[in-house]
Design a protein around this motif. Structure first.
Motif, PDB file in Angstrom:
ATOM      1  N   ARG A 148     -49.634 -33.306  35.502  1.00 37.34           N
ATOM      2  CA  ARG A 148     -50.628 -33.155  36.253  1.00 37.34           C
ATOM      3  C   ARG A 148     -51.553 -33.971  34.775  1.00 37.34           C
ATOM      4  N   ASP A 206     -50.860 -31.406  46.796  1.00 38.70           N
ATOM      5  CA  ASP A 206     -51.158 -31.098  46.542  1.00 38.70           C
ATOM      6  C   ASP A 206     -50.620 -29.499  45.161  1.00 38.70           C
ATOM      7  N   TRP A 207     -51.352 -29.203  44.370  1.00 42.37           N
ATOM      8  CA  TRP A 207     -51.585 -28.926  43.544  1.00 42.37           C
ATOM      9  C   TRP A 207     -51.289 -27.098  43.055  1.00 42.37           C
ATOM     10  N   SER A 208     -51.492 -26.594  44.702  1.00 41.14           N
ATOM     11  CA  SER A 208     -51.324 -25.229  44.960  1.00 41.14           C
ATOM     12  C   SER A 208     -50.312 -24.618  44.989  1.00 41.14           C
ATOM     13  N   VAL A 209     -49.017 -26.005  45.162  1.00 42.64           N
ATOM     14  CA  VAL A 209     -48.103 -25.670  45.311  1.00 42.64           C
ATOM     15  C   VAL A 209     -46.987 -26.480  44.128  1.00 42.64           C
ATOM     16  N   GLU A 210     -46.230 -25.472  43.563  1.00 44.67           N
ATOM     17  CA  GLU A 210     -45.475 -25.763  42.580  1.00 44.67           C
ATOM     18  C   GLU A 210     -44.678 -26.836  42.282  1.00 44.67           C
ATOM     19  N   ARG A 214     -45.399 -31.603  46.783  1.00 48.37           N
ATOM     20  CA  ARG A 214     -45.617 -31.734  48.498  1.00 48.37           C
ATOM     21  C   ARG A 214     -46.856 -31.950  48.323  1.00 48.37           C
ATOM     22  N   LEU A 266     -50.683 -33.591  49.852  1.00 47.65           N
ATOM     23  CA  LEU A 266     -51.733 -32.857  50.383  1.00 47.65           C
ATOM     24  C   LEU A 266     -51.328 -32.637  52.484  1.00 47.65           C
TER      25      LEU A 266
END
Length: 112
Positions: free
Chosen positions: A26, A41-45, A74, A76
């Motif tokens: 990241r 989309d950093w909310s998805v590992e 993933r 956004l």
């Protein structure tokens, strides 16, 4: 000109770099590839895909370099994106280095 004999490596430097790429993906993307970082989309590992990379490299008839990492992220937009990170860490000059890396990358490109 005599060929230089490859030295045996007594430490896993490539493994350490691979782990660094995994741990700091990241930050690396934020610093050096900001548009790519912003699209993820950093909310998805992220999913690391070493097995898939070995299959691609095998078809290209190139050995898998330990510092290569393949990761699926993933975006956004909801789409999946594959990212290949290939790092060549050199501790000393190597004759033909640029040609070797170009051959390696063209093999990956043509096998996809």
């Amino acid at each position: 000109m005599a060929k230089r004999k490859k030295r045996e490596q007594d430490s896993d430097y490539d493994g350490a770099w691979k782990e660094t790429l995994r741990r700091y993906l990241r930050d690396l993307l934020r610093r050096y590839f900001p548009p790519i970082h912003a699209a993820i989309d950093w909310s998805v590992e992220p999913k690391w895909c070493d097995k898939e990379l070995s299959q691609v490299v095998g078809r290209a008839k190139r050995r898998n370099q330990p510092v290569d990492v393949l990761v699926r992220v993933r975006l956004l937009s909801g789409a999946e994106q594959w990212i290949l990170l290939h790092a060549e860490i050199q501790s000393s000059p190597e004759a033909g280095f640029e040609r070797r890396v170009a051959r390696y990358h063209s093999g990956l490109f043509s096998s996809g």
